[in-house]
Write an enzyme that holds these catalytic residues in place. Structure first.
Site, PDB file in Angstrom:
ATOM      1  N   CYS A  13       0.843  -1.202   0.000  1.00 53.04           N
ATOM      2  CA  CYS A  13       0.000   0.000   0.000  1.00 53.04           C
ATOM      3  C   CYS A  13       0.875   1.247   0.000  1.00 53.04           C
ATOM      4  CB  CYS A  13      -0.948   0.012   1.207  1.00 53.04           C
ATOM      5  SG  CYS A  13      -0.085   0.200   2.776  1.00 53.04           S
ATOM      6  N   CYS A  16       3.529   1.704   2.693  1.00 53.14           N
ATOM      7  CA  CYS A  16       4.808   1.002   2.482  1.00 53.14           C
ATOM      8  C   CYS A  16       5.787   1.929   1.772  1.00 53.14           C
ATOM      9  CB  CYS A  16       4.613  -0.261   1.638  1.00 53.14           C
ATOM     10  SG  CYS A  16       3.457  -1.450   2.325  1.00 53.14           S
ATOM     11  N   ASP A 414       8.217  30.707 -29.858  1.00 49.28           N
ATOM     12  CA  ASP A 414       9.331  31.213 -30.648  1.00 49.28           C
ATOM     13  C   ASP A 414       8.861  31.190 -32.102  1.00 49.28           C
ATOM     14  OD1 ASP A 414      12.065  31.749 -31.487  1.00 49.28           O
ATOM     15  OD2 ASP A 414      12.100  29.659 -32.110  1.00 49.28           O
ATOM     16  N   ASP A 613      12.591  25.736 -30.024  1.00 46.97           N
ATOM     17  CA  ASP A 613      13.409  24.619 -30.510  1.00 46.97           C
ATOM     18  C   ASP A 613      14.898  24.898 -30.538  1.00 46.97           C
ATOM     19  OD1 ASP A 613      13.362  26.456 -32.609  1.00 46.97           O
ATOM     20  OD2 ASP A 613      13.677  24.891 -34.098  1.00 46.97           O
ATOM     21  N   ASP A 617      16.621  29.379 -27.091  1.00 45.15           N
ATOM     22  CA  ASP A 617      15.324  29.263 -26.408  1.00 45.15           C
ATOM     23  C   ASP A 617      15.459  28.597 -25.040  1.00 45.15           C
ATOM     24  OD1 ASP A 617      13.889  30.374 -28.532  1.00 45.15           O
ATOM     25  OD2 ASP A 617      13.732  28.448 -29.551  1.00 45.15           O
TER      26      ASP A 617
END
Length: 718
Positions: A13, A16, A414, A613, A617
């Site tokens: 559970c 634990c 961008d 990308d 950036d």
């Protein structure tokens, strides 16, 4: 700092998982620890040598088993999961076979003879101490760790029913409840079996990704073709791929020609042509031709292995909302034991009910209340959500990114390579002093040294005219302004109005008007100056991606504000923004200022996402509440982004946010039902309106219902 994953066996559970976390945190050098109960995995970040053995020892002393997860991608965990499902199924069947005669004797035949009691005691004893031994073991370790967990509740509840029945069989008059203890354990084991099956389905995405890999590779050794297993392939090996075969690893084509289906990575259904010098990706499918390639990335370094690793790490991490569930789970079991004792005292001492009635109410409260459903509420939804994302080309790096995406109010894009294709072309080349080819030769020779996308466009344009480039000297790249250098000892300047102004060059009205007309058409215009005189204009246009308009519209439907950020001047930027329907434009922003602009947008407390990308950036992606990196971008952007769009399709920004909303909705549903179930179930049990064995069944099914509800997320459309 080292980061290591461990497979954890023996957890029953959420308590634990919290116990393991608490104990590992005590180890000097451990900086961060996260234990995922549904995945049965621990991720530990630590500083120092020799901690590996110490971590495994601490886990063992806590009552569980830790095994380091090998960096090499394999099916070990999948096999372990299958074995666990079979084990729980077999235990349930055995427990049911032993419990049914007890139920028949006690409830159907109502045989109260001594022989009947002895038979029931023996069969129920096998269930109690063989099938249910795990609960005693778990209780022992819980006491050792000064805590209590699900095992404690089951062990105390079933023991109360079984030992009271033993006492009435041999020592005191009264009823026996052997069927209660044996059926209770049977139902709990049934719940565990259904739970591990459901958890296996929740994590199917990893299994599917692993299934994409080729099993063998045809390697050329000493002039002969030899089939070897994937694990034996090394960087530099020469591999032959024939029509219809999977490409085993990442590499570079040496000879041959073919078309390759890369939809697994790009989402693009049309096969891509591959010839000498082209890169190929492992697990993609070769279609018609044969080719020979050199392995450049193998094992854990291939693109597919990196994708699998990102998904695994995402599924292992906790979302911030999980903290609430952890806090509740940490106090839940002790609170339930107190409520059960109060129930017993109330029934026996205050209401003066028979001891049996008080004992059964006490047992029912213990077994109906369990933190399992609450512990499974968040992680199972995240496992399914991140897995569904991976199957749809969305790599979500963790629960935190998934949760934040749900709160995004602004998305900043961008321009180059994100909203546009990032492959600009020269559209206009205007000269004022020199002949076109003469000026173009000087401009292209200087730009040939630059790595800017606009420079590539100019060089490509010059190459189409078969010009032989000259060697520039004193080259300088001026961030956000342009470039300068010497060609044949003449100073060449290429760039913005600001670059010209900084060099005291006056721009005539005629040049300004021409430049303005070009910019109104969405073109980026650079001014060229030679030896202190403005010599010409170069206009470059970058085409908008076909998907950008739809992507922006989809986000606006969710009432998300869209902003474009670019180094372009206001006119060019506005022209592009108009084409795609963007709400706002931030133009003439230098690369180093992008992160500052993101920070300004965050001042009002709004959650901001940044999609980009390029290397420039990366700071903005890191500053944003959520960084969204294009899959075709640089490694730096991908490393910084919280979500990676593998297909390079901007429409997936909308899909990522929609998936986040769906996942968070499931988490909230799961938490509501887990808490509602306990808040209703405990009073019903305390009032004596629920038999203990049925309380056990209800407890087991509550966990299963949470997992199944999370799995239903797979059916939602993106």
């Amino acid at each position: 700092m080292e980061k290591k994953d461990y497979s954890i066996a023996g957890m029953h559970c959420a308590s634990c998982a919290l116990t393991i976390e608490k104990n590992i945190k005590k180890i000097p050098g451990v900086k961060n620890i996260s234990v995922n109960f549904p995945l049965e995995r621990a991720t530990v970040e630590y500083v120092g040598d020799g901690l590996d053995e110490k971590i495994m020892t601490v886990v063992k002393d806590s009552g569980y088993q830790a095994t380091p997860v090998d960096d090499q991608i394999n099916n070990h965990e999948s096999i372990s999961r299958e074995l666990e499902i079979k084990k729980e199924r077999n235990l349930f069947i055995l427990s049911l076979v032993l419990s049914l005669p007890v139920l028949i004797l006690a409830a159907i035949l109502r045989d109260k003879s001594f022989n009947s009691y002895l038979t029931q005691a023996f069969l129920a004893g096998l269930v109690q101490f063989y099938i249910g031994w795990r609960f005693y073991r778990g209780t022992y370790y819980a006491l050792k760790n000064k805590t209590a967990n699900m095992d404690s509740l089951i062990a105390v509840g079933t023991s109360a029913a079984y030992f009271y029945s033993l006492a009435t069989t041999f020592l005191i008059p009264g009823e026996v409840f052997y069927e209660t203890s044996s059926l209770l354990i049977t139902f709990v084991i049934l719940g565990k079996w259904l739970e591990v099956r459901a958890k296996g389905k929740a994590g199917e995405a990893i299994k599917k990704l692993m299934g994409l890999r080729a099993k063998t590779a045809r390697v050329v050794k000493n002039g002969q073709e030899i089939d070897v297993s994937l694990d034996e392939v090394k960087v530099g090996d020469i591999i032959i791929v024939k029509p219809g075969e999977k490409i085993p690893v990442d590499g570079e084509v040496l000879s041959g020609h073919s078309s390759v289906d890369e939809s697994m990575v790009s989402g693009e259904s049309i096969p891509l042509e591959k010839t000498t010098g082209d890169l190929v990706i492992g697990a993609t499918i070769n279609k018609v031709g044969s080719f020979k390639f050199r392995a450049t990335k193998v094992g854990k370094d291939t693109i597919l292995s990196q994708i699998i690793k990102i998904v695994e790490e995402a599924q292992s991490q906790k979302a911030p909302i999980q903290k609430f569930a952890d806090k509740v789970s940490s106090v839940f079991v002790p609170a339930v034991i107190v409520i059960a004792l109060i129930t017993f005292i109330s029934w026996y001492f205050l209401l003066l009910s028979p001891f049996v009635s008080a004992l059964m109410a006490f047992t029912a409260v213990l077994v109906i209340a369990c933190p399992c459903a609450l512990g499974l509420a968040t992680p199972t939804a995240i496992i399914v959500g991140t897995g569904k994302g991976a199957e749809n080309g969305l790599l979500i790096k963790g629960g935190e990114s998934l949760e934040i995406a749900n709160k995004i109010k602004i998305v900043v894009f961008d321009k180059t390579g994100t909203l546009t294709k990032g492959q600009p072309e020269v559209t206009d080349f205007i000269t004022y002093i020199f002949k076109e080819d003469e000026l173009l030769l000087s401009v292209a020779s200087l730009e040939n040294v630059s790595e800017h996308p606009l420079a590539e466009a100019i060089v490509k344009y010059a190459k189409s005219k078969n010009l032989n480039f000259l060697e520039p000297t004193d080259f300088k790249s001026l961030s956000g302004q342009g470039v300068s250098g010497l060609i044949n000892n003449q100073e060449i300047l290429i760039g913005t109005d600001k670059l010209m102004q900084n060099n005291d060059l006056a721009i005539t009205n005629e040049i300004k008007n021409t430049k303005s007309q070009l910019e109104n058409g969405g073109k980026t215009v650079m001014i060229v100056a030679v030896a202190g005189q403005i010599a010409g204009l170069i206009a470059v246009a970058d085409t908008v991606k076909e998907t950008s308009v739809e992507a922006i519209k989809n986000l606006q439907r969710l009432n998300i504000k869209t902003i474009m950020i670019t180094g372009d001047n206001q006119k060019t930027a506005q022209a592009i923004a108009k084409k795609v329907g963007i709400d706002e434009v931030l133009s003439e922003v230098l690369p180093e200022d992008k992160a500052k602009k993101i920070k300004e947008l965050q001042v009002g407390g709004l959650k901001v996402a940044m999609a980009g990308d390029g290397i420039n950036d990366a700071p903005a992606l890191a500053q944003a509440d959520l960084g969204i990196a294009m899959g075709g971008g640089t490694d730096v952007a991908i490393e910084t982004g919280g979500i990676i769009l593998i297909k390079n399709d901007l429409r997936d920004v909308f899909k990522a946010i929609k998936l986040s909303k769906q996942t968070m909705s499931k988490i909230k549903q799961n938490m509501f039902w887990a808490l509602f179930y306990n808040s209703v179930g405990i009073p019903i049990a305390a009032l004596g309106l629920l038999r203990a064995e049925f309380a056990g069944l209800a407890m087991a099914l509550s966990s299963v219902s949470v997992v199944v509800n999370s799995i239903l997320l797979k059916r939602k459309k993106l």
